[in-house]
Design an enzyme around this catalytic site. Structure first.
Site, mmCIF file in Angstrom:
data_model
loop_
_atom_site.group_PDB
_atom_site.id
_atom_site.type_symbol
_atom_site.label_atom_id
_atom_site.label_comp_id
_atom_site.label_asym_id
_atom_site.label_seq_id
_atom_site.Cartn_x
_atom_site.Cartn_y
_atom_site.Cartn_z
ATOM 1 C CG ASN A 264 -4.765 -3.754 3.635
ATOM 2 O OD1 ASN A 264 -4.570 -4.009 2.454
ATOM 3 N ND2 ASN A 264 -4.129 -2.802 4.264
ATOM 4 C CD GLU B 125 -1.388 -0.064 3.670
ATOM 5 O OE1 GLU B 125 -2.093 -1.082 3.792
ATOM 6 O OE2 GLU B 125 -1.462 0.911 4.430
ATOM 7 C CG HIS C 16 -2.251 -6.410 8.664
ATOM 8 N ND1 HIS C 16 -1.916 -6.269 7.336
ATOM 9 C CD2 HIS C 16 -2.866 -5.239 9.013
ATOM 10 C CE1 HIS C 16 -2.302 -5.075 6.898
ATOM 11 N NE2 HIS C 16 -2.863 -4.430 7.899
#
Ligand code: FAE
Length: 514
Positions: free
Chosen positions: A493, A370, A455
């Site tokens: 994600n 990202e 994450h």
């Protein structure tokens, strides 16, 4: 949606807190994505639900009139029980930027294990309070890498669309993206990706794009354009406080106890005896409550759920949990880096805190990056990226009786695989652009942010520690409903996948177990 509709709705009232010796049909531990999906669907099916959340309600402004602190000026609200900030980007121009703060039950936890720091949200709304809002559905062809025991047809036909609709995921308006100063950094990131022939994708987010355009126009209070992200957004982001939680409250069947932490679950007549500590804002225990719940849903996040289950198995509270509890934990291959751009390639002093562009080199290089903001308020000439990478490394949580804590076997050097994958993108871009990596963001002469993850995934894997719908093996009436179910990666994600999987599992559980 206008500003008025975006006011944060009070999330929990002290008067609604669960009572000592209560007997309840369903208790949900944690108020993140898995917990909110579970509570809403149970309540809609007529079940009374009690949600227990160790963090604060985040419904009351501080002395500055704001609920959440700004990214550039962290204060006590920013961190969970720390006396010094632990910012993911620890340095700038090589200088450390962390600072002392009062110890407080703040919104972002930087939980340290031996080989990795795991960032997590704390409060009613879980990770949705602090995350970047990138709402990414993995490509269908990668789904077998994520949840091999789940039928992709039901996920892509029903549960991903349901999750995206409930979360309010949407794409930026293209004309605005191309013209706004706030996404110059993303346009520079895209240009560099294009010139090196990498595919790029626009990523849906849960930020209210109309609101962001109004921020730029100066007609509403700024949030994303004021750099709010890591320590909460005061406006604009559709966190769970604006999506699932109002619906949960509207059922009239759910209580939410903030600053309440579950510490034990043991079998008892009528289900399970759950021990809950009530906390004050310095983390002190002010009361201990015991509640009987017919069914208990673990939604404390990958780390929270895994830590509880590992401890409860090892200490004999839940002896029948199987040996898969604590196993299969991964970091979604997270690794960060910055690139130093030429002086003729500025990324802008105004940067929207909400990323919306990704470089997709998953198939060829095992990396999805990202293009992330560096919302410092001044020109940095830096491009910054959070990469999600393919990595085989999985750690295990174990109970340490000497310290009375749960350890995680993650090794820092396991990130080398992720760095290699990220380099398939950024070495090529640097070589094409004649640029170099930034070395001043994670220490003194350190290129890679390889010490952390945003994450965490796994620890109670679907189909191993549980059956194929999250029922824990060995103890009927116990369920895992959060990111702990996912075996270490979501390729992109994770919160859309966590939400969609929770929707899938609770639909089955309601149909068969109630
Ligand atoms: P989670 O949301 O973590 O909720 C668990 C809740 O349980 C928390 O509120 C805890 O305080 C609470 N809890 C834990 N233990 C206990 C206990 N013993 N008793 C009571 N309560 C407890 O779990 N994901 C994306 O998809 N897109 C992004 O852009 C993105 N950006 C991120 C940026 C940051 C800085 C961070 C930290 C995360 C980001 N994530 C992002 C990850 C995402 O927020 C995360 O995967 C989900 O929040 C996990 O959802 P769960 O329901 O598993």
């Amino acid at each position: 949606m206008g500003a008025a509709a975006l006011a944060v709705v009070p999330a929990a009232r002290a008067s609604a807190a669960i009572a000592d010796a209560a007997v309840v049909p369903a208790l949900v531990i944690g108020t993140g994505y898995g917990g909110c999906v579970t509570a809403l669907r149970l309540a809609e099916a007529g079940v009374d639900v009690h949600m227990v959340e160790m963090g604060m309600a985040w419904d009351t402004p501080g002395s500055d009139g704001k609920i959440f602190a700004n990214t550039t000026t962290p204060d006590q609200r920013s961190f969970w029980l720390r006396t010094k900030t632990k910012q993911p980007l620890s340095n700038f121009l090589g200088f450390p930027i962390d600072k002392s703060i009062p110890r407080y039950t703040g919104v972002l936890d930087a939980e340290e294990f031996a080989g990795i720091t795991v960032y997590q949200g704390r409060g009613v709304g879980g990770g949705s309070l602090v995350n970047g809002g990138m709402a990414v559905t993995p490509k269908r062809e990668t789904f077998g890498e994520i949840l091999p025991s789940v039928d992709p047809a039901e996920m892509y036909g029903t549960y991903y669309p349901r999750a995206n609709a409930e979360l309010g995921a949407a794409l930026v308006r293209p004309e605005w993206f191309e013209s706004t100063a706030a996404y110059q950094y993303a346009r520079v990131g895209r240009k560099h990706a294009q010139r090196s022939n990498f595919p790029y994708v626009f990523v849906p987010t849960v930020y209210d794009w109309d609101y962001m355009e109004q921020e730029e126009a100066g007609t509403v209070p700024e949030s994303a354009l004021a750099g709010e992200i890591l320590y909460g957004n005061n406006h604009g982001k559709k966190s769970l406080q604006k999506t699932y939680l109002p619906k949960i409250r509207a059922t009239g069947r759910v209580t939410i106890s903030a600053l309440h932490r579950v510490v034990s679950v043991v079998p008892a007549s009528g289900g399970y005896l759950v021990t809950i500590e009530q906390l004050d804002t310095t983390g002190g225990v002010v009361a201990t409550k015991q509640v009987t719940a017919a069914k208990v849903f673990f939604a404390a996040g990958s780390v929270g759920t895994s830590k509880l289950l590992v401890k409860l198995k090892a200490t004999g509270a839940l002896p029948n949990l199987n040996g898969e509890v604590g196993a299969g934990w991964g970091d979604n291959g997270n690794v960060m880096c910055g690139r130093a751009n030429h002086l003729w390639d500025p990324t802008g002093s105004l940067q929207s805190a909400i990323p919306t562009l990704g470089i997709d080199n998953w198939a060829a290089g095992g990396a999805f990056a990202e293009v992330a903001p560096l919302p410092t308020g001044f020109e940095t000439f830096a491009s910054f990226y959070l990469s999600i990478t393919r990595t085989p490394n999985r750690a295990r949580f174990t109970w340490n009786p000497a310290t009375n804590k749960v350890d995680l076997s993650w090794q820092t050097e396991w990130k080398q695989v992720s760095i290699a994958a990220a380099k398939t993108i950024f070495d090529k871009i640097n070589s094409k652009e004649g640029t170099i990596y930034r070395t001043d963001l994670f220490g003194v002469y350190k290129i890679w942010g390889d010490h952390l993850t945003y994450h965490p995934l796994g620890g109670a894997i679907l189909g191993r520690a549980t059956d194929n719908h999250g029922r824990l093996h060995g103890h009927p009436g116990l369920y895992v409903v959060d990111g702990a179910l996912i075996p270490g990666t979501t390729v992109v994600n994770p919160f859309v996948t966590i939400t969609a999987l929770a929707e899938r599992n609770i639909a089955r559980i309601i149909a068969t177990d109630f």
